[in-house]
Design an enzyme around this catalytic site. Structure first.
Site, PDB file in Angstrom:
ATOM      1  N   GLY A 140       0.854  -1.197   0.000  1.00 23.66           N
ATOM      2  CA  GLY A 140       0.000   0.000   0.000  1.00 23.66           C
ATOM      3  C   GLY A 140       0.884   1.240   0.000  1.00 23.66           C
ATOM      4  N   THR A 199       3.102   0.110   8.489  1.00 29.05           N
ATOM      5  CA  THR A 199       4.011  -0.019   9.632  1.00 29.05           C
ATOM      6  C   THR A 199       3.235  -0.282  10.918  1.00 29.05           C
ATOM      7  OG1 THR A 199       5.448   1.565   8.510  1.00 29.05           O
ATOM      8  CG2 THR A 199       5.964   1.101  10.804  1.00 29.05           C
ATOM      9  N   SER A 258       5.773  -1.841  -2.486  1.00 24.94           N
ATOM     10  CA  SER A 258       5.687  -2.807  -3.610  1.00 24.94           C
ATOM     11  C   SER A 258       4.583  -2.431  -4.595  1.00 24.94           C
ATOM     12  CB  SER A 258       5.518  -4.245  -3.090  1.00 24.94           C
ATOM     13  OG  SER A 258       4.546  -4.376  -2.089  1.00 24.94           O
ATOM     14  N   GLY A 300       1.772   6.056   4.175  1.00 24.34           N
ATOM     15  CA  GLY A 300       0.745   6.583   5.087  1.00 24.34           C
ATOM     16  C   GLY A 300      -0.515   5.743   5.147  1.00 24.34           C
ATOM     17  N   ALA A 301      -0.549   4.624   4.411  1.00 29.05           N
ATOM     18  CA  ALA A 301      -1.756   3.783   4.419  1.00 29.05           C
ATOM     19  C   ALA A 301      -1.914   3.033   5.745  1.00 29.05           C
ATOM     20  CB  ALA A 301      -1.723   2.800   3.253  1.00 29.05           C
ATOM     21  N   GLY A 302      -0.791   2.790   6.422  1.00 28.47           N
ATOM     22  CA  GLY A 302      -0.881   2.103   7.718  1.00 28.47           C
ATOM     23  C   GLY A 302      -0.147   0.774   7.776  1.00 28.47           C
TER      24      GLY A 302
END
Ligand SMILES: Nc1ncnc2c1ncn2[C@@H]1O[C@H](COP(=O)(O)OS(=O)(=O)O)[C@@H](OP(=O)(O)O)[C@H]1O
Ligand SMILES: Nc1ncnc2c1ncn2[C@@H]1O[C@H](COP(=O)(O)OP(=O)(O)O)[C@@H](O)[C@H]1O
Length: 182
Positions: free
Chosen positions: A19, A26, A93, A22-24
């Protein structure tokens, strides 16, 4: 849990979080690790940003650079997975073909599309990258002015603007059980 009491899986598997920035990814990677560790499993996170900074900080973000970097991460995930480790990959990716190669190489594989709408990612902007992209200071930010090829049939899609990290973890673990990995 000590190493002696750690549960050992005969076959590990890879949870592949893809993704844009900032998509989340981590946040979800760490929540998954915490949960799986508390269940007694051996877990490793392969974080694209960390691997870049450790091994090749000057690499950059051209298509060729991203493909080479992604292939290195795929190889690491394959080695860990086949030795019984639950491997969590947190990697933008952006290219479908590379993710398909990962699926083929690694074998036991859960592709998780970590989604959040662009407005939400811009608002979060944990690393200030969207601000920089809007000011024209960086070019090719994935999911802004850089390519992100959305997964068509991921095993799991989570919308981090609507779900809590705990709900996301549950969705992934349910799929792992359904596939017989856990
Ligand atoms: N142009 C551009 N596009 C995308 N990302 C950028 C860029 N420049 C810097 N960054 C930062 O690089 C972080 C790591 O990216 P990845 O290794 O996951 O990306 S990739 O798979 O090689 O595309 C990525 O980390 P995350 O924010 O955690 O996704 C960004 O913080
Ligand atoms: N449900 C959620 N899942 C993941 N992140 C969330 C969620 N809700 C809010 N956030 C916030 O969104 C940001 C996501 O950042 P991060 O996990 O670093 O993204 P990525 O690794 O994809 O770049 C964090 O600031 C986090 O606190």
């Amino acid at each position: 849990m000590s190493e002696k009491t750690q549960k050992s899986l005969e076959n590990g598997f890879t949870i592949w979080l893809t993704g844009p920035s900032g998509a989340g990814k981590t946040v979800l990677a760490h929540a998954l690790k915490k949960k799986l560790k508390s269940m007694g499993y051996g877990v490793e996170i392969l974080d694209g940003d960390v691997i870049r900074k450790t091994l090749y900080p000057e690499l950059g973000f051209s298509k060729e650079a991203r493909e080479m970097h992604n292939r290195i991460v795929i190889h690491m995930a394959k080695l860990l997975s086949r030795n019984g480790v639950i491997t969590i990959v947190s990697l933008i990716s952006p290219y479908k073909a590379v993710r398909e190669y990962a699926r083929k190489e690694i074998g036991n594989f859960i592709e998780v599309y970590v989604y959040a709408p662009l407005e939400v990612r811009i608002q979060r902007d944990p690393k200030g990258l969207y601000k920089k992209a809007m000011r024209g200071e960086i070019k090719g930010l994935t999911g802004y002015d850089g390519v992100y090829e959305e997964p068509e049939n991921p095993e799991v899609k989570v919308d981090s603007s609507k779900m809590t990290p705990e709900e996301e973890v549950e969705a992934v673990l349910e799929k792992a059980k359904e596939l017989g990995y856990l």
